[in-house]
Design an enzyme around this catalytic site. Sequence first.
Site, short mmCIF file in Angstrom:
data_model
loop_
_atom_site.label_atom_id
_atom_site.label_comp_id
_atom_site.label_asym_id
_atom_site.label_seq_id
_atom_site.Cartn_x
_atom_site.Cartn_y
_atom_site.Cartn_z
N SER A 100 0.97 -1.19 0.20
CA SER A 100 -0.08 -0.04 -0.13
C SER A 100 0.76 1.23 0.06
O SER A 100 1.99 1.36 0.01
CB SER A 100 -0.76 0.02 1.22
OG SER A 100 -1.73 -1.20 1.17
N SER B 283 -3.76 -3.32 -2.39
CA SER B 283 -3.19 -2.28 -1.99
C SER B 283 -4.33 -1.16 -1.33
O SER B 283 -5.29 -1.13 -1.61
CB SER B 283 -2.51 -1.26 -3.23
OG SER B 283 -1.50 -2.27 -3.62
N GLU C 69 -4.23 2.31 -1.29
CA GLU C 69 -3.65 3.71 -1.66
C GLU C 69 -4.63 4.73 -1.42
O GLU C 69 -5.40 5.14 -1.93
CB GLU C 69 -3.38 3.87 -3.23
CG GLU C 69 -1.94 3.10 -3.92
CD GLU C 69 -2.11 1.72 -4.00
OE1 GLU C 69 -0.93 1.08 -4.09
OE2 GLU C 69 -3.29 1.14 -3.90
#
Length: 359
Positions: free
Chosen positions: A240, A278, A280
């Site tokens: 991430s 992930s 983000e």
Amino acid sequence: MPRARDLGIVIGDLPTGSTNSPLDVAGVGIGHATIHRDEAPPPEGRGIARTGVTCLVLAEDVFRRPVPAGGAVLNGAGECTGFLTAAEWGAAETPVYLTSTLQLGRVYDSACRIAMEVEPEVATEVVIPVVGECDDSFLNDNRRMQVEHEDVVAAWQAAMASRGSATPPAEGAVGSGTGMSCFDFKGGIGTASRVTPAGHTVGVLLMTNFGVREECVVGGVPVGRILGPVDSGPHAPPGSCIGLVVTDAPVDGATCARLARRVGLGLARAGSVAHHGSGEIFMAFGTGMRLDRDGRPDGTTLVAGRNLDPLFAAVVEASEEAVLNSMFTAPTTVGREGNTSWSIDVPEVREVLQRWSRQ
């Protein structure tokens, strides 16, 4: 360890601030508490700790005079407390803290304690601290809670002390970045800044923990594809990135959300595709216009419309460079069970960059 510019890697066209970091924004501070210990495995000891806490102070009086704030999500497999409050109110009232996934609750508790000790009114008015996380379990033993209240306090105190510093902040394998990996290299904390033609400064701080080797792009050079994938053996899964933007431009919460969204473009330039697992998550904050405790703006004329374009460009450029700084400043790190994240600053990578520059 060198930053990207020390190696001749220049990203974009806008000039940097004097430290090429969010410290170039007046009143902003960055501090770390790095936890690096080698003990017996649980239950006899706490195991291998490669983790920590990073703190971004937005302004000393951020509770009494909140700053505009907004966020954006590229892929949502992660957590950032305070994100929803910023979306609802367009404001932030605390410093920002970063840590590892399973330590988020501990850091949140300590952030509340710090806020109440600094501003007693917090106990009755209530704030929701901003705390973001990435998973460092490839290098860090998560079977024990590795972060203590004293670590969070130390990161906050270091951030307060750094305000106005002419020295760039520590980057790479420090603070919350200690156990992070990026593109199968060692990742961590990376920073950068840009100054727009109008004189506004934009700073970016990233905690990088994403991507696989063959995706890595360094200043337009497909380094990962040239080197090829990681050899057999354990390597960090695609993880991430928490991205933080702070600017002294007078902007409101809606504009902060737009600025935050541009972090994803900078990550993409470095090779990110935002994998399924992930998180983000990006947030942006403005210090050029402030709010009172009821959310009323102070009357400063805002930057708006096409005048925002240089700020958008600044975020993209600084975000791409911050990714590279997070890797080039990080040494090879060995963690739990011998798992290793290798530094990108090795002869093979330098040779690829030099060969490409001669073409």
